[in-house]
Design a protein around this motif. Sequence first.
Motif, PDB file in Angstrom:
ATOM      1  N   ALA A 193       0.819  -1.329   0.014  1.00  0.00           N
ATOM      2  CA  ALA A 193       0.029   0.067  -0.119  1.00  0.00           C
ATOM      3  C   ALA A 193       0.857   1.039   0.096  1.00  0.00           C
ATOM      4  CB  ALA A 193      -0.667  -0.076   1.088  1.00  0.00           C
ATOM      5  N   PRO A 194       0.629   2.309  -0.551  1.00  0.00           N
ATOM      6  CA  PRO A 194       1.294   3.456  -0.808  1.00  0.00           C
ATOM      7  C   PRO A 194       1.493   4.358   0.471  1.00  0.00           C
ATOM      8  CG  PRO A 194       0.005   3.464  -2.662  1.00  0.00           C
ATOM      9  CD  PRO A 194      -0.502   2.560  -1.699  1.00  0.00           C
ATOM     10  N   ASP A 195       0.581   4.035   1.450  1.00  0.00           N
ATOM     11  CA  ASP A 195       0.733   4.640   2.666  1.00  0.00           C
ATOM     12  C   ASP A 195       1.767   3.868   3.646  1.00  0.00           C
ATOM     13  OD1 ASP A 195      -1.212   2.882   2.818  1.00  0.00           O
ATOM     14  OD2 ASP A 195      -2.217   3.894   4.294  1.00  0.00           O
ATOM     15  N   HIS A 196       2.252   2.894   3.096  1.00  0.00           N
ATOM     16  CA  HIS A 196       3.349   1.984   3.916  1.00  0.00           C
ATOM     17  C   HIS A 196       4.575   2.173   3.619  1.00  0.00           C
ATOM     18  CE1 HIS A 196       0.023  -0.720   5.751  1.00  0.00           C
ATOM     19  NE2 HIS A 196      -0.085   0.368   6.107  1.00  0.00           N
ATOM     20  N   PRO A 197       5.235   3.603   3.384  1.00  0.00           N
ATOM     21  CA  PRO A 197       6.433   3.686   2.798  1.00  0.00           C
ATOM     22  C   PRO A 197       7.586   2.913   3.728  1.00  0.00           C
ATOM     23  CG  PRO A 197       5.855   5.564   4.284  1.00  0.00           C
ATOM     24  CD  PRO A 197       4.631   4.831   3.996  1.00  0.00           C
ATOM     25  N   LYS A 198       7.509   2.760   4.990  1.00  0.00           N
ATOM     26  CA  LYS A 198       8.719   1.866   5.739  1.00  0.00           C
ATOM     27  C   LYS A 198       8.695   0.572   5.123  1.00  0.00           C
ATOM     28  CE  LYS A 198       8.227   4.487   9.903  1.00  0.00           C
ATOM     29  NZ  LYS A 198       7.880   4.200  11.490  1.00  0.00           N
ATOM     30  N   LEU A 200      -3.488  10.787   1.270  1.00  0.00           N
ATOM     31  CA  LEU A 200      -3.046  10.235  -0.124  1.00  0.00           C
ATOM     32  C   LEU A 200      -1.932  11.001  -0.834  1.00  0.00           C
ATOM     33  CD1 LEU A 200      -6.768   9.606  -1.356  1.00  0.00           C
ATOM     34  CD2 LEU A 200      -4.946   8.081  -0.975  1.00  0.00           C
ATOM     35  N   ARG A 201      -2.182  12.423  -0.761  1.00  0.00           N
ATOM     36  CA  ARG A 201      -1.131  13.211  -1.583  1.00  0.00           C
ATOM     37  C   ARG A 201       0.256  13.236  -1.026  1.00  0.00           C
ATOM     38  NH1 ARG A 201      -3.675  15.567  -5.318  1.00  0.00           N
ATOM     39  NH2 ARG A 201      -5.938  16.290  -5.426  1.00  0.00           N
ATOM     40  N   SER A 202       0.679  12.475   0.117  1.00  0.00           N
ATOM     41  CA  SER A 202       1.906  12.265   0.493  1.00  0.00           C
ATOM     42  C   SER A 202       2.388  10.855   0.080  1.00  0.00           C
ATOM     43  CB  SER A 202       1.931  12.614   2.175  1.00  0.00           C
ATOM     44  OG  SER A 202       1.208  11.523   2.744  1.00  0.00           O
ATOM     45  N   THR A 203       1.831  10.133  -0.772  1.00  0.00           N
ATOM     46  CA  THR A 203       2.297   8.821  -0.956  1.00  0.00           C
ATOM     47  C   THR A 203       2.740   8.709  -2.437  1.00  0.00           C
ATOM     48  OG1 THR A 203      -0.132   8.162  -1.738  1.00  0.00           O
ATOM     49  CG2 THR A 203       0.366   8.149   0.705  1.00  0.00           C
ATOM     50  N   ASP A 204       3.029   7.685  -2.949  1.00  0.00           N
ATOM     51  CA  ASP A 204       3.552   7.290  -4.197  1.00  0.00           C
ATOM     52  C   ASP A 204       2.277   6.749  -4.996  1.00  0.00           C
ATOM     53  OD1 ASP A 204       3.622   4.841  -3.406  1.00  0.00           O
ATOM     54  OD2 ASP A 204       5.444   4.265  -4.079  1.00  0.00           O
ATOM     55  N   THR A 205       0.899   6.910  -4.575  1.00  0.00           N
ATOM     56  CA  THR A 205      -0.026   6.528  -5.547  1.00  0.00           C
ATOM     57  C   THR A 205       0.185   7.104  -6.568  1.00  0.00           C
ATOM     58  OG1 THR A 205      -1.474   6.535  -3.186  1.00  0.00           O
ATOM     59  CG2 THR A 205      -2.521   6.499  -5.354  1.00  0.00           C
ATOM     60  N   ALA A 206      -0.327   6.165  -7.770  1.00  0.00           N
ATOM     61  CA  ALA A 206      -0.257   6.801  -9.365  1.00  0.00           C
ATOM     62  C   ALA A 206      -1.168   7.972  -9.323  1.00  0.00           C
ATOM     63  CB  ALA A 206      -0.745   5.493 -10.099  1.00  0.00           C
ATOM     64  N   ASP A 207      -0.677   8.859 -10.121  1.00  0.00           N
ATOM     65  CA  ASP A 207      -1.552   9.962 -10.363  1.00  0.00           C
ATOM     66  C   ASP A 207      -2.745   9.692 -10.633  1.00  0.00           C
ATOM     67  OD1 ASP A 207       0.516  11.473  -9.325  1.00  0.00           O
ATOM     68  OD2 ASP A 207       1.052  12.396 -11.091  1.00  0.00           O
ATOM     69  N   LEU A 210      -9.449   3.509   0.193  1.00  0.00           N
ATOM     70  CA  LEU A 210     -10.498   4.286  -0.138  1.00  0.00           C
ATOM     71  C   LEU A 210     -11.129   5.320   0.542  1.00  0.00           C
ATOM     72  CD1 LEU A 210     -12.933   1.047  -1.368  1.00  0.00           C
ATOM     73  CD2 LEU A 210     -12.040   3.042  -2.681  1.00  0.00           C
ATOM     74  N   LEU A 211     -10.592   5.285   1.860  1.00  0.00           N
ATOM     75  CA  LEU A 211     -11.197   6.061   3.149  1.00  0.00           C
ATOM     76  C   LEU A 211     -10.008   7.073   3.531  1.00  0.00           C
ATOM     77  CD1 LEU A 211     -13.109   3.339   4.953  1.00  0.00           C
ATOM     78  CD2 LEU A 211     -13.832   4.701   3.178  1.00  0.00           C
ATOM     79  N   LEU A 212      -9.027   6.977   3.114  1.00  0.00           N
ATOM     80  CA  LEU A 212      -7.843   7.924   3.533  1.00  0.00           C
ATOM     81  C   LEU A 212      -7.991   9.323   2.935  1.00  0.00           C
ATOM     82  CD1 LEU A 212      -4.340   6.286   2.694  1.00  0.00           C
ATOM     83  CD2 LEU A 212      -5.403   6.669   4.854  1.00  0.00           C
ATOM     84  N   PRO A 213      -7.908  10.277   3.873  1.00  0.00           N
ATOM     85  CA  PRO A 213      -8.012  11.891   3.714  1.00  0.00           C
ATOM     86  C   PRO A 213      -7.149  12.090   2.517  1.00  0.00           C
ATOM     87  CG  PRO A 213      -7.842  11.394   6.042  1.00  0.00           C
ATOM     88  CD  PRO A 213      -7.432  10.084   5.661  1.00  0.00           C
ATOM     89  N   GLU A 214      -7.692  13.084   1.828  1.00  0.00           N
ATOM     90  CA  GLU A 214      -6.922  13.792   0.650  1.00  0.00           C
ATOM     91  C   GLU A 214      -5.433  13.904   1.015  1.00  0.00           C
ATOM     92  OE1 GLU A 214      -6.840  17.424  -2.394  1.00  0.00           O
ATOM     93  OE2 GLU A 214      -8.809  17.043  -1.270  1.00  0.00           O
TER      94      GLU A 214
END
Length: 454
Positions: free
Chosen positions: A54-59, A173-180, A166-170
């Motif tokens: 998941a993109p919000d798991h950078p570690k 999300l914008r601090s991750t490497d989620t595809a644009d 699906l439920l993360l605040p904007e």
Amino acid sequence: MENHTTRPHHVAVVGSGPSGFYAAAALLDAEPDVRVDMFDRLATPWGLVRAGVAPDHPKIKSVSGQYDKTAAREGFRFFGHVCLGEDISREELLERYDAIIYAVGSQTERRLGIPGEDLPGSIASVDFVGWYNGHPDYVDLAPPLATERAVVIGAGNVALDVARMLLLPEADLRSTDTADHALDALVASSVREAIICGRRGPREAAFTTTELRELNDIEGLAVVADPEQVPADIADDDTLPKATRRNLELLRGFAENAPGPEAEHRMEFRFYRSPVEIRGDGRVEEIVLAINRLETGDDGRTRAVDTGERETVATGLVLRAVGYRGLALPGVPFDDDTGTVPHTEGRIDGEGHDREYVVGWIKRGPSGIIGTNKKDANETVRHLVADLADREPVATDAGHHDTIETWLRDRCPDLVDQAGWQAIDAHERGRGETHGRPRVKVVDREELLKLSRP
């Protein structure tokens, strides 16, 4: 091991995910005179670390630093954008390499086998995860996010990941490497609620404690569970493993939650539920769930048994997260029941496969965490190195290393080598730095190839 002065042994590793890199590192550690060539059908390496975590798991993604160190070692080469069975064949690799290690993972989904499973709006988690992680195969997925409720089938970390995304605040999300393309769609999404359905109870759920605990830190998210499904004394059983008891304590905390008015999103755990039908007129509109009870069989295993009761939930999006499954490789034995390659401690079973090996999920099935692949790879490599000690190289000319690359570049003119991947990597990281993100992924195949060229 005997020292072959004419030429070192060459080993091909097919697949560049964690198991492939751990196998490559173990080989380079065990035999200093070995050459390892790693192949991947994508232009980019790292497998699920790039396209699954998941993109919000950078570690968790930071383990890629270890793979970079392996890739920088003498004797290692990366060849991306090369597909086994299309660009090159197994037989051609066996002509040129002393051994092949298949590290291709589990590339597809397990099916539910219920009516309506293929309706638009019913999506396999492997596709959805690939979509938000920028896997080129899933760029055009376009999941229907103009619905207020999503239902996730499964009770493991992947189910939790897709629900959470699906439920993360904007801002998160914008601090991750989620595809644009996925970032824009998720920010504009109408989904406000995700229901996670497990066929058995909370004791049997496969979530990890870390993933459950971090839900408490997501701003504006109310996490709830049914107090009857997670009773007050559920974690009091001293015979349960400590990890299970910690999970149950967290789930019990969710059951005691009273969501406040500030909660913008809601995640619900609903246990003892199995999907029996997905309905809709040309698209998903509702899912029918069987209500289960648990029974313990003679073998001591707990099974979910359908009570005959039904529950219908309105939804426009169903995400199926019930497991991954391996795919057969051309010319390689395959067990269709388990979705794995038959083997004995990593050596592929069957006549004519004495120089072929497996590691990772295609070896043991989709289980464990990233680190599990290291022990798994070490076992396979230990046997491979022992086998090489009794085996002469397939070719003895000193220039065989260069001959392989010449053949490969002639066969695959769009091949991406390590320098090409480093150019892609630098470009993505540079774009990310501008926006305070780890990277901004390139998802178009032609653009990836263009960036990889000198």
